[in-house]
Scaffold this active site. Structure first.
Site, PDB file in Angstrom:
ATOM      1  N   GLU A  67       0.821  -1.220   0.000  1.00 19.71           N
ATOM      2  CA  GLU A  67       0.000   0.000   0.000  1.00 19.71           C
ATOM      3  C   GLU A  67       0.847   1.258   0.000  1.00 19.71           C
ATOM      4  O   GLU A  67       0.472   2.263  -0.607  1.00 19.71           O
ATOM      5  CB  GLU A  67      -0.945   0.013   1.203  1.00 19.71           C
ATOM      6  CG  GLU A  67      -2.026  -1.061   1.174  1.00 19.71           C
ATOM      7  CD  GLU A  67      -1.613  -2.350   1.871  1.00 19.71           C
ATOM      8  OE1 GLU A  67      -0.405  -2.488   2.212  1.00 19.71           O
ATOM      9  OE2 GLU A  67      -2.462  -3.230   2.065  1.00 19.71           O
ATOM     10  N   HIS A 136     -10.142  -4.973  11.365  1.00 20.76           N
ATOM     11  CA  HIS A 136     -10.909  -5.149  10.121  1.00 20.76           C
ATOM     12  C   HIS A 136     -12.340  -4.637  10.247  1.00 20.76           C
ATOM     13  O   HIS A 136     -13.203  -5.039   9.468  1.00 20.76           O
ATOM     14  CB  HIS A 136     -10.963  -6.630   9.714  1.00 20.76           C
ATOM     15  CG  HIS A 136      -9.632  -7.211   9.317  1.00 20.76           C
ATOM     16  ND1 HIS A 136      -8.684  -7.558  10.228  1.00 20.76           N
ATOM     17  CD2 HIS A 136      -9.101  -7.497   8.096  1.00 20.76           C
ATOM     18  CE1 HIS A 136      -7.618  -8.048   9.607  1.00 20.76           C
ATOM     19  NE2 HIS A 136      -7.840  -8.010   8.311  1.00 20.76           N
TER      20      HIS A 136
END
Lengths: 346, 328
Positions: A67, A136
């Site tokens: 990322e 998450h």
């Protein structure tokens, strides 16, 4: 721009996002998409399904799990004249690539005195409720909204999702497009049926920075975004059975924030509840309440309330998590405690 | 350095324990999730990343570790937790979200922590590597025994944290070993389409440390490579990188249709299942007879059954307990 709902086409948010991206890619060769598992798989949440087949791997690019590099590359491609869209699979993963967003993408327009624009879209999954635990399940809305230079949107339904995606791609600024997993229409995550709505095929935009009154009422204003809007609508139904008329405002955008719509609504109802699945403190709820009280506290008949996620990491265990999540019953309780004038515990 | 007979038997029993644990978790996971699969439901909600096939990595490495050595692991860590000696009952209870779980249900399967054996895992790719360096630094600064091992997947070798941690560990000569479990797939993306080099072990050279490659999921070769590198770390000679070719016999998570796999890949992998291969090795080399193998299997099954029963019978904590443990 008008809301042509004369269509039988009911789309999920995932489908409507993919359709907006597809239409933008057809009309503008500078639009392309990068992200993890977005090509053959069509994205973990289905936001790019079918696009690889149509546009090929140059414009629908799978990335390594890197990322820092590929979101940095998104900023660079945008500054160089393209209109990239990048998917960050979970917003929780922002830690390793935040520098590209908040120190580069969000600031370079300013640093360059407007010479350089950063027309990128970062689409990222937010929200919990399905026991995916603390790395998450976060929303982190206010983390992005707090830092200047990024527009931030979060749709509650497929119609808005398509219009906001179109607006985000055409916008000359970085837009953080936060889609809630529980609204995507992915059955394996569980899904809110109210998010799947009539959505025209023709391309249209919804102006970033405009909230919408999704239910009119006179006794209390409930402000929310994404999943919070559905909680608010359910609460409004429950309140209606006791003769209470609730107005529901869907913020749709956090930056710019449509303060006027909120202020107008509260001026009418005199009461304010903010629903936010993000952490309670230093967040959207505080900003909305401050907006109303700063503007004209005399419009309020009662202290405002917030129904938010407590300031704890999101627990795995389902009953822990459900205990912490905002829901319609908590909103109804907040209203009842508000009209009784009960003190808010701090 | 070949494993001793007792080590071989421990490795096999631990592999069996891990596999049997995963098999029963897989079965229970689907309770409440049929006919419509919704991961919110059932006694084990949320994501579930099974370690089936990757057991040789866990036992080959952890055979060299003591309780006091530190392990950081990933979202797919049940095999490593079991091999490191994490309390299996409390681990199972954590996966169910029960009060008796390792963290009372706060962490779940991706966040297993057992301070008694210095084990922890995290759901963010490569982010255990820095903490492993830190544990190693702590031992070095305090002149205390112990090494740190950081398990990662091959996808993590493309994260910034991988490269920064290798450099830091080598620069400071830290007693840490980085172990790449290369199962070939980062969710749906193959290693070939995400990684600029064929072998991640070559990346070690760029940071001035030894890089080892172990092919074909071989528990004995893993044991040997881990033994050499961990001994090196204990002797104060610095870090190493081990890349292990292993196999993911399950999906990325449960519910993964695995449509991205080339046809026949799964069948070929199942044909190389390391568990029957390990029992065959024990038999062929005369370390165990059929009866001894059966007994190891029975012991593994008993431990797993006890752990699952413990988890099932345990209660959920009172819901307001969710608000505790945020601060020390």
């Amino acid at each position: 721009m008008s809301e042509d709902l004369n269509t039988d086409r009911h789309l999920t948010i995932a489908r409507s996002m993919a359709e907006a991206i597809e239409q933008q890619m057809e009309s503008d060769p500078n639009v392309f998409v990068m992200g993890e598992d977005i090509a053959a798989l069509g994205g973990v949440y289905g936001n790019t399904r079918g696009l690889l087949e149509k546009f090929g791997p140059e414009r629908i690019r799978n990335t390594p799990i890197s990322e820092t590099a590929f979101i940095g590359a998104t900023v660079g491609a945008a500054q160089d004249g393209m209109r990239p869209i990048v998917e960050l699979m979970f917003v929780d993963f922002i830690g390793v690539c935040f520098d590209a967003i908040y120190n580069n993408g969000a600031k370079n327009n300013y640093f360059s005195g407007g010479q350089i624009n950063v027309p990128m879209v970062l689409m990222t999954a937010v929200g919990g409720g399905y026991s995916d635990a603390g790395q998450h399940s976060q929303c982190l809305y206010s983390t992005f909204a707090h830092m200047p230079g990024m527009k931030v949107v979060s749709p509650s339904n497929a119609y808005d999702a398509k219009g906001l995606m179109n607006a985000a791609i055409r916008d000359d600024n970085p837009v953080i497009y936060m889609f809630h997993k529980g609204l995507q229409g992915m059955g394996w995550l569980g899904t809110e049926p109210g998010a799947t709505v009539a959505t025209p095929e023709d391309s249209y935009t919804i102006e970033i920075g405009k909230a919408k009154v999704v239910r009119e009422g006179t006794d209390v204003t409930i402000v929310g975004l994404a999943m919070g809007v559905h909680d608010a609508l359910k609460a409004a139904d429950k309140l209606a059975t006791t003769g209470v008329s609730a107005e529901v405002v869907d913020l749709r955008s956090l930056v710019p924030l449509d303060r006027e719509t909120v202020i107008e609504s509260v001026a009418k109802t005199g009461r304010l509840i903010v629903v936010d699945e993000d952490y309670n403190s230093y967040g959207v709820s505080g900003e909305i309440i401050a907006t109303v009280t700063e503007h004209d506290i005399s419009k309020l008949k009662a202290s405002p309330r917030r129904v938010t996620y407590p300031d704890i990491p999101i627990p795995f265990s389902r009953h822990f998590e459900q205990f912490c999540m905002p829901n319609a019953d908590k909103i109804v309780d907040a209203y009842q405690s508000m009209v009784k004038g009960a003190a808010v515990s701090v | 350095m070949k494993p001793s007979k007792s080590t071989l038997l421990w490795m096999y029993e631990t592999m069996e324990t891990s596999r049997r644990f995963e098999e029963i978790i897989a079965k229970i996971y689907f309770e409440g999730k049929t006919p419509a699969f919704n991961m919110t439901n059932g006694p084990i909600p949320g994501e579930m990343h099974l370690s089936n096939g990757q057991e040789p990595v866990a036992v080959g490495v952890c055979a060299h570790l003591a309780k006091g050595d530190v392990v950081t692991a990933t979202h797919r860590s049940h095999h490593q937790a079991i091999a490191k000696g994490v309390d299996l009952n409390r681990m199972a209870a954590e996966i169910f979200g029960k009060e008796t779980g390792l963290s009372g249900g706060r962490g779940g399967h991706m966040h297993l922590f057992d301070a008694n054996v210095n084990f922890g895992c995290s759901g963010i790719i490569a982010q255990g590597m820095g903490p492993a360096c830190g544990a190693a630094l702590s031992r070095k600064l305090r002149n205390q025994a112990g090494v740190a091992v950081s398990f990662i997947g091959e996808g993590a070798a493309n994260q910034g944290a991988f490269h920064e941690s290798l450099n830091l560990a080598a620069l400071w000569k830290l007693p840490v070993v980085f172990v790449i479990e290369d199962n070939g797939w980062g969710v749906s993306v193959s290693k070939e389409s995400s990684t600029s080099v064929e072998r991640n072990s070559v990346r070690a050279a760029g940071y001035g440390m030894p890089g080892h490659f172990v092919e074909d999921n071989d528990p004995i070769a893993i044991y040997e490579a881990a033994g050499e590198t961990i001994a090196r770390a204990r002797e104060g000679k610095g870090p190493s990188l081990i890349e292990i070719e292993t196999y993911r016999l399950a999906g990325h998570f449960m519910g993964d249709a695995e449509g991205y796999r080339p046809e026949g890949e799964k069948d070929a992998l199942f044909a190389k299942d390391p568990i029957p291969q390990m029992s065959k090795l024990l038999l062929d080399e005369g370390h165990a007879d059929e009866a001894a193998i059966a007994e190891l299997q029975a012991t593994a099954q008993r431990r797993v059954d006890e752990a699952i029963a413990f988890a099932r019978e345990s209660e959920y904590a009172p819901e307001e307990e969710a608000l505790t443990s945020v601060f020390a």
